[in-house]
Design an enzyme around this catalytic site. Structure first.
Site, PDB file in Angstrom:
ATOM      1  CB  CYS A   1       0.705   0.614  -4.184  1.00 40.29           C
ATOM      2  SG  CYS A   1      -0.231   1.958  -4.930  1.00 40.29           S
TER       3      CYS A   1
ATOM      4  NE  ARG B   1       0.127   6.844  -3.269  1.00 39.22           N
ATOM      5  CZ  ARG B   1       0.371   5.631  -3.752  1.00 39.22           C
ATOM      6  NH1 ARG B   1      -0.074   4.565  -3.115  1.00 39.22           N
ATOM      7  NH2 ARG B   1       1.075   5.472  -4.847  1.00 39.22           N
TER       8      ARG B   1
HETATM    9  C1  BEZ Z   1       2.653   3.789  -7.363  1.00 39.47           C
HETATM   10  O1  BEZ Z   1       3.883   3.754  -7.495  1.00 39.47           O
HETATM   11  O2  BEZ Z   1       2.109   3.267  -6.401  1.00 39.47           O
HETATM   12  C2  BEZ Z   1       1.855   4.504  -8.393  1.00 39.47           C
HETATM   13  C3  BEZ Z   1       2.473   5.486  -9.140  1.00 39.47           C
HETATM   14  C4  BEZ Z   1       1.738   6.150 -10.108  1.00 39.47           C
HETATM   15  C5  BEZ Z   1       0.415   5.832 -10.329  1.00 39.47           C
HETATM   16  C6  BEZ Z   1      -0.202   4.853  -9.558  1.00 39.47           C
HETATM   17  C7  BEZ Z   1       0.530   4.202  -8.575  1.00 39.47           C
END
Ligand code: BEZ
Length: 214
Positions: A55, A132
């Site tokens: 993110c 997402r």
């Molecule tokens: C992330 O790196 O954005 C992420 C990875 C796993 C679960 C939720 C977010």
């Protein structure tokens, strides 16, 4: 007919062509009403959680590319279940660590009201994480594109810019865009509607180039 009663599904399913559900929410830029943005394009995108690596990488690129979206009259709007204080802390940390200011609002949705209305919930997740999700909402408030990625795969901001350009060009010029189309490249004509037009077009009648309006 599948006999499936969609009202029994845990979350409503929004489709391309549906009106984007309106909402009022607190954001990092103050109180926000989605319908106040009628007349402009909106790119509403959910992320699973603040302070997570994928993110953060997405937000850095969204922030750097925000002027390109703005030039096309498209407002970026982030969203997650995290609270407003979490969003504010994350935005500050991104600025401190990466020297990148996040120039667009991020919606807090701890009650998951917006996430549920848009079907952004990860039904497999043990937490309240949103997937997402990406929604392109056009200036009349209609959903024009829906994309969903898993938490583990980051989105391509360049592809989202390309999609916005294609949506705007399709509206402007009554054309279709072929695979991988980029702004300025040749487009294609909508399917022919009469036998006369098919005969006139010749053997490649089913894939005809068409120039966008200048
Ligand atoms: C992330 O790196 O954005 C992420 C990875 C796993 C679960 C939720 C977010």
């Amino acid at each position: 007919m599948t006999g499936l009663n969609t009202e029994d599904l845990p979350f409503p399913t929004l489709r391309i062509g549906d009106e984007a559900p309106d909402f009022t929410a607190r954001t990092t830029h103050g109180e926000f009403v989605l319908s106040a943005l009628r007349g402009r394009w909106v790119l509403l995108f959910a992320h699973p959680a603040d302070f997570t690596p994928v993110c953060t990488s997405e937000f850095i690129t969204f922030s750097k590319q925000e002027p390109a979206f703005r030039e096309r009259d498209c407002v970026l709007l982030g969203l997650s279940a995290d609270s407003l204080p979490s969003h504010l802390a994350w935005v500050s940390a991104i600025e401190e660590q990466y020297n990148v200011r996040v120039p667009f609002p991020i919606v807090e949705d701890p009650s998951l009201e917006v996430a549920r209305a848009y079907g952004m919930m990860d039904v497999q997740a043990q937490s309240s994480a949103t997937v997402r999700s990406v929604f392109f909402i056009d200036p009349t408030g209609i959903i024009r594109t829906i994309l969903t990625y898993p938490a583990s795969v980051g989105r391509s901001v360049a592809e989202l810019q390309r999609t916005l350009c294609a949506l705007q060009e399709v509206d402007r010029s009554n054309i279709l865009t072929p695979e991988g189309w980029q702004p300025g490249e040749p487009a294609i004509a909508p399917p022919l509607q009469t036998q006369e037009a098919v005969l006139k077009a010749g053997p490649s009648w089913f894939l005809q180039p068409k120039k966008p309006r200048p």
